[in-house]
Scaffold this motif. Sequence first.
Motif, PDB file in Angstrom:
ATOM      1  N   ASP A  33       0.831  -1.214   0.000  1.00 30.31           N
ATOM      2  CA  ASP A  33       0.000   0.000   0.000  1.00 30.31           C
ATOM      3  C   ASP A  33       0.861   1.257   0.000  1.00 30.31           C
ATOM      4  OD1 ASP A  33      -2.204  -1.556   0.034  1.00 30.31           O
ATOM      5  OD2 ASP A  33      -2.536  -1.440   2.201  1.00 30.31           O
ATOM      6  N   ALA A  34       2.106   1.120   0.443  1.00 30.09           N
ATOM      7  CA  ALA A  34       2.977   2.294   0.569  1.00 30.09           C
ATOM      8  C   ALA A  34       3.666   2.668  -0.750  1.00 30.09           C
ATOM      9  CB  ALA A  34       4.036   2.038   1.640  1.00 30.09           C
ATOM     10  N   ALA A  35       3.498   1.852  -1.788  1.00 30.70           N
ATOM     11  CA  ALA A  35       4.271   2.064  -3.027  1.00 30.70           C
ATOM     12  C   ALA A  35       3.988   3.436  -3.646  1.00 30.70           C
ATOM     13  CB  ALA A  35       3.960   0.956  -4.029  1.00 30.70           C
ATOM     14  N   GLU A  36       2.715   3.734  -3.802  1.00 24.06           N
ATOM     15  CA  GLU A  36       2.347   4.974  -4.499  1.00 24.06           C
ATOM     16  C   GLU A  36       2.884   6.200  -3.756  1.00 24.06           C
ATOM     17  OE1 GLU A  36      -1.833   4.945  -5.201  1.00 24.06           O
ATOM     18  OE2 GLU A  36      -1.827   6.921  -6.136  1.00 24.06           O
ATOM     19  N   GLU A  37       2.657   6.220  -2.453  1.00 23.22           N
ATOM     20  CA  GLU A  37       3.116   7.374  -1.670  1.00 23.22           C
ATOM     21  C   GLU A  37       4.652   7.454  -1.673  1.00 23.22           C
ATOM     22  OE1 GLU A  37       1.716   7.498   2.384  1.00 23.22           O
ATOM     23  OE2 GLU A  37       2.797   9.382   2.726  1.00 23.22           O
ATOM     24  N   SER A  38       5.288   6.299  -1.638  1.00 23.46           N
ATOM     25  CA  SER A  38       6.756   6.283  -1.637  1.00 23.46           C
ATOM     26  C   SER A  38       7.306   6.869  -2.927  1.00 23.46           C
ATOM     27  CB  SER A  38       7.268   4.845  -1.465  1.00 23.46           C
ATOM     28  OG  SER A  38       6.819   4.325  -0.241  1.00 23.46           O
ATOM     29  N   ILE A  39       6.683   6.515  -4.056  1.00 26.00           N
ATOM     30  CA  ILE A  39       7.117   7.069  -5.353  1.00 26.00           C
ATOM     31  C   ILE A  39       6.943   8.588  -5.330  1.00 26.00           C
ATOM     32  CG2 ILE A  39       6.534   7.182  -7.822  1.00 26.00           C
ATOM     33  CD1 ILE A  39       5.896   4.152  -7.634  1.00 26.00           C
ATOM     34  N   LYS A  40       5.830   9.023  -4.769  1.00 23.59           N
ATOM     35  CA  LYS A  40       5.553  10.463  -4.708  1.00 23.59           C
ATOM     36  C   LYS A  40       6.624  11.173  -3.861  1.00 23.59           C
ATOM     37  CE  LYS A  40       1.332  13.189  -4.376  1.00 23.59           C
ATOM     38  NZ  LYS A  40       1.639  14.353  -3.606  1.00 23.59           N
ATOM     39  N   ILE A  41       6.915  10.606  -2.705  1.00 23.36           N
ATOM     40  CA  ILE A  41       7.911  11.206  -1.815  1.00 23.36           C
ATOM     41  C   ILE A  41       9.275  11.276  -2.516  1.00 23.36           C
ATOM     42  CG2 ILE A  41       9.255  10.780   0.305  1.00 23.36           C
ATOM     43  CD1 ILE A  41       6.600   9.653   1.519  1.00 23.36           C
ATOM     44  N   ILE A  42       9.649  10.188  -3.161  1.00 23.48           N
ATOM     45  CA  ILE A  42      10.964  10.154  -3.813  1.00 23.48           C
ATOM     46  C   ILE A  42      11.008  11.151  -4.972  1.00 23.48           C
ATOM     47  CG2 ILE A  42      12.566   8.731  -5.155  1.00 23.48           C
ATOM     48  CD1 ILE A  42      11.602   6.312  -3.453  1.00 23.48           C
ATOM     49  N   SER A  43       9.974  11.145  -5.804  1.00 25.03           N
ATOM     50  CA  SER A  43      10.039  12.023  -6.986  1.00 25.03           C
ATOM     51  C   SER A  43       9.966  13.492  -6.592  1.00 25.03           C
ATOM     52  CB  SER A  43       8.953  11.655  -7.996  1.00 25.03           C
ATOM     53  OG  SER A  43       7.695  11.889  -7.441  1.00 25.03           O
ATOM     54  N   GLU A  44       9.241  13.797  -5.526  1.00 31.49           N
ATOM     55  CA  GLU A  44       9.148  15.205  -5.111  1.00 31.49           C
ATOM     56  C   GLU A  44      10.422  15.696  -4.420  1.00 31.49           C
ATOM     57  OE1 GLU A  44       4.310  15.540  -4.587  1.00 31.49           O
ATOM     58  OE2 GLU A  44       5.563  15.651  -2.796  1.00 31.49           O
ATOM     59  N   ASN A  45      11.019  14.823  -3.631  1.00 30.99           N
ATOM     60  CA  ASN A  45      12.192  15.250  -2.849  1.00 30.99           C
ATOM     61  C   ASN A  45      13.523  15.042  -3.550  1.00 30.99           C
ATOM     62  OD1 ASN A  45      11.250  15.994   0.067  1.00 30.99           O
ATOM     63  ND2 ASN A  45      10.014  14.246  -0.570  1.00 30.99           N
ATOM     64  N   PHE A  46      13.542  14.120  -4.516  1.00 22.98           N
ATOM     65  CA  PHE A  46      14.811  13.790  -5.175  1.00 22.98           C
ATOM     66  C   PHE A  46      14.592  13.744  -6.695  1.00 22.98           C
ATOM     67  CE2 PHE A  46      14.507  11.680  -1.058  1.00 22.98           C
ATOM     68  CZ  PHE A  46      15.615  12.192  -0.401  1.00 22.98           C
ATOM     69  N   PRO A  47      14.473  14.922  -7.320  1.00 20.88           N
ATOM     70  CA  PRO A  47      14.196  14.935  -8.757  1.00 20.88           C
ATOM     71  C   PRO A  47      15.283  14.253  -9.586  1.00 20.88           C
ATOM     72  CG  PRO A  47      14.536  17.170  -7.878  1.00 20.88           C
ATOM     73  CD  PRO A  47      14.525  16.252  -6.712  1.00 20.88           C
ATOM     74  N   GLU A  48      16.473  14.108  -9.002  1.00 23.68           N
ATOM     75  CA  GLU A  48      17.556  13.451  -9.743  1.00 23.68           C
ATOM     76  C   GLU A  48      17.402  11.918  -9.763  1.00 23.68           C
ATOM     77  OE1 GLU A  48      17.616  14.648  -6.667  1.00 23.68           O
ATOM     78  OE2 GLU A  48      19.481  14.204  -5.595  1.00 23.68           O
ATOM     79  N   MET A  49      16.481  11.399  -8.981  1.00 21.54           N
ATOM     80  CA  MET A  49      16.281   9.939  -8.921  1.00 21.54           C
ATOM     81  C   MET A  49      15.452   9.464 -10.100  1.00 21.54           C
ATOM     82  SD  MET A  49      17.104   7.788  -6.262  1.00 21.54           S
ATOM     83  CE  MET A  49      15.782   6.677  -5.849  1.00 21.54           C
ATOM     84  N   PHE A  50      15.870   8.369 -10.713  1.00 24.11           N
ATOM     85  CA  PHE A  50      15.045   7.715 -11.723  1.00 24.11           C
ATOM     86  C   PHE A  50      14.186   6.698 -11.013  1.00 24.11           C
ATOM     87  CE2 PHE A  50      17.505   9.804 -14.849  1.00 24.11           C
ATOM     88  CZ  PHE A  50      16.619   9.917 -15.903  1.00 24.11           C
ATOM     89  N   VAL A  51      13.046   7.156 -10.566  1.00 20.38           N
ATOM     90  CA  VAL A  51      12.173   6.254  -9.827  1.00 20.38           C
ATOM     91  C   VAL A  51      11.088   5.738 -10.766  1.00 20.38           C
ATOM     92  CG1 VAL A  51      10.742   8.143  -8.891  1.00 20.38           C
ATOM     93  CG2 VAL A  51      10.772   5.945  -7.743  1.00 20.38           C
ATOM     94  N   GLY A  52      10.920   4.431 -10.732  1.00 20.50           N
ATOM     95  CA  GLY A  52       9.886   3.815 -11.546  1.00 20.50           C
ATOM     96  C   GLY A  52       9.023   2.922 -10.682  1.00 20.50           C
ATOM     97  N   ALA A  53       8.013   2.332 -11.304  1.00 20.97           N
ATOM     98  CA  ALA A  53       7.128   1.429 -10.572  1.00 20.97           C
ATOM     99  C   ALA A  53       7.279   0.023 -11.121  1.00 20.97           C
ATOM    100  CB  ALA A  53       5.683   1.892 -10.718  1.00 20.97           C
ATOM    101  N   GLY A  54       7.376  -0.942 -10.208  1.00 24.76           N
ATOM    102  CA  GLY A  54       7.448  -2.349 -10.612  1.00 24.76           C
ATOM    103  C   GLY A  54       6.189  -3.085 -10.191  1.00 24.76           C
ATOM    104  N   THR A  55       6.116  -4.348 -10.612  1.00 24.68           N
ATOM    105  CA  THR A  55       4.942  -5.184 -10.294  1.00 24.68           C
ATOM    106  C   THR A  55       3.642  -4.472 -10.683  1.00 24.68           C
ATOM    107  OG1 THR A  55       6.248  -5.819  -8.320  1.00 24.68           O
ATOM    108  CG2 THR A  55       4.128  -6.876  -8.601  1.00 24.68           C
TER     109      THR A  55
END
Length: 212
Positions: free
Chosen positions: A47-69
Amino acid sequence: MNDVLRQLQKIGIVPVVVINDAKDAKPLAEALIKGGLPCAEVTFRTDAAEESIKIISENFPEMFVGAGTVLTPEQADRAVAAGAKFIVSPGLNPKVVEHCIKKGYPVAPGTATPSEMEQAMSFGLDVVKFFPAENNGGLSYIKAVAAPYVGLKFMPTGGINATNVRDYLANDKILCCGGSWMVKGDLIKAGDFAKIEELTREAANIVKEVRG
Ligand code: 3PG
């Protein structure tokens, strides 16, 4: 190949992460950035995946964050709305792939057989995940199966570790490798982000050694 996939090629190893509590997203991203792999496939298994992606993309724009599964078009939309830059799935679900292509989301569906690889190519994709990599014959299988598919690149995931990743990375059919060995659930649970950073640095150094 689009720019995001090119970036993944440059990074070389994609940490595959299961985040159970979104409070771990920030320290985890910091450890990955400091360790030299500014990238993560956050799996849509919790359940935490979506919020985690949001936190990472907002705080670390240099991160290439994607979604799996990602198993449904709806999950793909939620992932991208949260900031995911790419979509990965364990198998090739035509509904998910079609939706991602229609929406312009970079997508790497899981494949394990020539038929699935051809199906991906028929969608116009030139990158597929190979999953689960080691159980399906690993690099030697990729070498054998890739021969007719000139131009198709692979993102092997599943059973890859700091030892066998070298051979994968050295092969020109490999775009990048996915793996969880530097972001194991027990390390996240224990809050041992220093160890995650250390294992990430070790992985990043392997990419440098092998690919220069
Ligand atoms: C997964 O979907 O969990 C990935 O394939 C990670 O596999 P690994 O834990 O064997 O690296």
